[in-house]
Enzyme design. Sequence first.
Site, mmCIF file in Angstrom:
data_model
loop_
_atom_site.group_PDB
_atom_site.id
_atom_site.type_symbol
_atom_site.label_atom_id
_atom_site.label_comp_id
_atom_site.label_asym_id
_atom_site.label_seq_id
_atom_site.Cartn_x
_atom_site.Cartn_y
_atom_site.Cartn_z
ATOM 1 C CE LYS A 275 -4.016 -1.933 2.663
ATOM 2 N NZ LYS A 275 -5.198 -1.815 1.322
ATOM 3 N NE ARG A 349 -11.068 -10.068 -1.970
ATOM 4 C CZ ARG A 349 -11.362 -9.624 -2.790
ATOM 5 N NH1 ARG A 349 -11.270 -9.805 -4.181
ATOM 6 N NH2 ARG A 349 -10.730 -7.927 -2.266
HETATM 7 N N1 BES Z 1 -8.188 -3.951 4.532
HETATM 8 C C1 BES Z 1 -8.379 -3.325 3.410
HETATM 9 C C2 BES Z 1 -9.648 -2.431 2.600
HETATM 10 C C3 BES Z 1 -9.560 -1.777 3.888
HETATM 11 C C4 BES Z 1 -9.013 -0.149 2.840
HETATM 12 C C5 BES Z 1 -10.151 -1.237 4.602
HETATM 13 C C6 BES Z 1 -9.547 1.130 3.598
HETATM 14 C C7 BES Z 1 -10.267 -0.371 5.840
HETATM 15 C C8 BES Z 1 -10.022 0.965 4.749
HETATM 16 C C9 BES Z 1 -8.200 -4.785 1.866
HETATM 17 O O1 BES Z 1 -7.361 -5.928 2.759
HETATM 18 C C10 BES Z 1 -7.660 -3.931 0.558
HETATM 19 O O2 BES Z 1 -6.720 -3.738 0.671
HETATM 20 N N2 BES Z 1 -9.016 -3.924 0.093
HETATM 21 C C11 BES Z 1 -7.976 -3.777 -1.823
HETATM 22 C C12 BES Z 1 -9.029 -4.834 -2.805
HETATM 23 C C13 BES Z 1 -8.118 -4.589 -3.955
HETATM 24 C C14 BES Z 1 -6.808 -4.843 -3.602
HETATM 25 C C15 BES Z 1 -8.473 -5.676 -4.607
HETATM 26 C C16 BES Z 1 -8.909 -2.363 -1.066
HETATM 27 O O3 BES Z 1 -9.891 -2.006 -1.554
HETATM 28 O O4 BES Z 1 -7.983 -2.136 -2.538
HETATM 29 MN MN MN Z 2 -5.516 -5.198 1.981
#
Ligand code: BES
Ligand code: MN
Length: 497
Positions: A275, A349
């Site tokens: 990230k 997931r």
């Molecule tokens: N934990 C994150 C989602 C999230 C983002 C929760 C911001 C709370 C605040 C999750 O694991 C994630 O990174 N999801 C990605 C999925 C994508 C890579 C398909 C996302 O939402 O960008």
């Molecule tokens: Mn994630």
Amino acid sequence: MSDSIKLSFAKFPAAPAGIVVLLAAEGVTLGAAAESFLVPAGDLLTRAAAAERFEGKSGSALDLLAPAGLAVQRLIVAGVGKAAELKAFDWLKLGGSVMGRLPSAAKDVAVVLALPGIEVSADAAAEFALGMRLRAYSFDRYKTKKKPDEQAAKPKVTLFVADEAAAKRAWKKREGVGEGVVLARDLVNEPANVLTPPEFADRTEALKKVGVDVEVLGEKELRKLGMRALLGVGQGSEQESRVVVMRWNGSKSDDAPVAFIGKGVVFDTGGISIKQAAGMEDMKGDMAGAACVVGLMHALASRKAKVNAVGLIGIVENMPDGNAQRPGDIVTSMSGQTIEIINTDAEGRLVLGDVLWYAKERFKPRFMVDLATLTGAIMVALGTEHAGLFSNDDLLSTRLAEAGLATGEKVWRMPLSPEYDKLVDSKFADMKNTGGRFGGSITAAQFLQRFVGEVPWAHLDIAGVGMSSPSTDFNRSWGSGWGVRLLDHMVAEHYED
Ligand code: BES
Ligand code: MN
Ligand code: ZN
């Protein structure tokens, strides 16, 4: 509970000192107990209300210091609007807003829970108390230099009610739910250097005290079970992964349990698909789903809910070390289905797929509800007011939606369909862990559905509500403890003996 106020109940007539709180309905009308308390002050309230243009509207208040004729330091009159229309959630908010109006140095507080034309029920009083408790919560264990007023002694709060014994009984049940919310908030607020997966698992053992059976599965057992999707997420971390199974058997029958499953990523760096830096600190809250399940199990057990319930949480840390999972890797889940990893940041997931499958196989539950801070996309769709609800079952969906309106923890149903399902098909494996650019919350839910079989199931995407959501009358904490009251309510309404 990290206790910031001392609550008790007493019976009318009230002869309190210190700070006194009265309730006023629209038109600045009072209940009998409040009226008689004000007799020595003559027409004080009428004159003060006129001077402040206070009309008793919901959310408004009068705040009078050293009021003439009364032997009290301070008199607060809180408006409630139309007394006859107050619902449980209004009482919760009212308790929160009254707590918020108390000066930080408050020591001795009396609240007269009386209104004109209605009897304030024991349940209403308990809900008010819960609102005060939740508003009083603060996560300050890492503040070594507290300001003088933050060091003030816990205020002693007495709620004056018509039927003291009934209010005490109602609070005894509600208090456990409050503790559950506070427990969930504490877990979400805790930083990931402290709340590692093993530490998280250890903390769940405290639930044994309220009668929950707690079983911790370590990596060896998870490998034996074949949870390679979950283990793949944790393999880039120094910390071992865990699955915790919590069981509360409160029903007289040996009926199949209801099941709650939580995403417990103690920190989500994104892994190799790392990230960006800005805001990454928020990913200590990527275990809000698991925290809710722990808080809920505490709530159900401590109020002795007549239900058989299991809570399962998958606890991992998503880190990018030399052993970390790569994009392109293919893992075999416990279900036997294979998964191509496209993005290591779509890790929730992978964790839930294995835990849902395990819950289904081992417990044959009546239903499964999972909670997860699963996608940023759900915040784009729904903001921070509603959690996303995805489900294969209309009855379960309706019950969740109704519980959401009753508790203020609102959910909004989103679609599932074979067309969306196709988007997670993979070129190399049975499925892939991302579904393309559009409908990111839906494709995440479609992925999960491949692990629930025919069991009635609902998935709550709580990324927008579990942490960092706007403050309310009863919550000023970053980690909100969202979902504990919602699911406790749904169980109480529909699934107890
Ligand atoms: N934990 C994150 C989602 C999230 C983002 C929760 C911001 C709370 C605040 C999750 O694991 C994630 O990174 N999801 C990605 C999925 C994508 C890579 C398909 C996302 O939402 O960008
Ligand atoms: Mn994630
Ligand atoms: Zn995540």
